[in-house]
Scaffold this active site. Sequence first.
Site, PDB file in Angstrom:
ATOM      1  N   LYS A  83       0.435  -1.127   0.419  1.00  0.00           N
ATOM      2  CA  LYS A  83       0.223   0.227  -0.016  1.00  0.00           C
ATOM      3  C   LYS A  83       0.949   1.144   0.258  1.00  0.00           C
ATOM      4  CE  LYS A  83      -4.680   1.030   2.492  1.00  0.00           C
ATOM      5  NZ  LYS A  83      -5.184   1.004   3.517  1.00  0.00           N
TER       6      LYS A  83
HETATM    7  O1  G3P Z   1      -7.816   1.532   5.684  1.00  0.00           O
HETATM    8  C1  G3P Z   1      -8.436   2.705   5.247  1.00  0.00           C
HETATM    9  C2  G3P Z   1      -9.075   3.308   5.598  1.00  0.00           C
HETATM   10  O2  G3P Z   1     -10.436   1.647   5.621  1.00  0.00           O
HETATM   11  C3  G3P Z   1      -9.076   4.397   7.082  1.00  0.00           C
HETATM   12  O3  G3P Z   1     -10.675   3.509   8.115  1.00  0.00           O
HETATM   13  O4  G3P Z   1     -12.122   4.722   9.202  1.00  0.00           O
HETATM   14  O5  G3P Z   1      -9.332   5.424   9.568  1.00  0.00           O
HETATM   15  O6  G3P Z   1     -11.090   6.245   7.904  1.00  0.00           O
HETATM   16  P1  G3P Z   1     -11.103   5.193   8.634  1.00  0.00           P
END
Ligand code: G3P
Length: 218
Positions: A83
């Site tokens: 990533k």
């Molecule tokens: O892993 C990336 C993403 O899904 C992060 O989500 O909840 O931290 O905005 P969030």
Amino acid sequence: MKFFVDTADIAEIRELAATGLLDGVTTNPSLIQKSGRKMLDVIAEICAAVEGPVSAEVTATDHAAMLAEGRKLAKIAKNVAVKVPLTPDGLKTCRVLADEGTKVNVTLCFSPAQALLAAKARAAFISPFVGRLDDIGQDGMGLIADIVQIYRSYPAFKTEVLVASIRHPIHVIESAKLGADVATLPPAVLRSLFNHPLTDKGLAAFLADWKKTGQSIL
Ligand code: G3P
């Protein structure tokens, strides 16, 4: 539509993998920090527990160091997807890793223009963050619609739309209606997809009536 789970909690991953509904895993530095474990160990364990792609994020910000980190992460297991952040150096790294045969997930995407660049850099996945856009009053699902429309217009693009930063089941359903390839779900959101009060009520009624028959199938 593929379901990934967005966590570095190996116990959660094993439990969800046992349902047969899990197609992959995504992690990020914050999730690794939350796990309290060493990143290389936890990624190796996750890769052994699931067959699908497991996203492991680089933490360097310049191309040379990102590439070195990406190559190291890719060596952990054949199902690692490296990533990288959606920056000029990230996309340069994406292109090199992709040409070496490594799947790359380009993360922190917040605009259709960024998604277009990621596809041109041969990303295997683009991760638009719907929840974080909604959080600032912008249209997360609108971004998914735009990216799906753009990618479908150019069949040469092989990049899959991986909807990230999902907060609730409606994000999942809207993503599916738009034809997004993958949704990465927090474990609680994945579990919540099973639930409907009429399922619980209907099952209770069926079992009560079955009991009255005095029969057993086995
Ligand atoms: O892993 C990336 C993403 O899904 C992060 O989500 O909840 O931290 O905005 P969030």
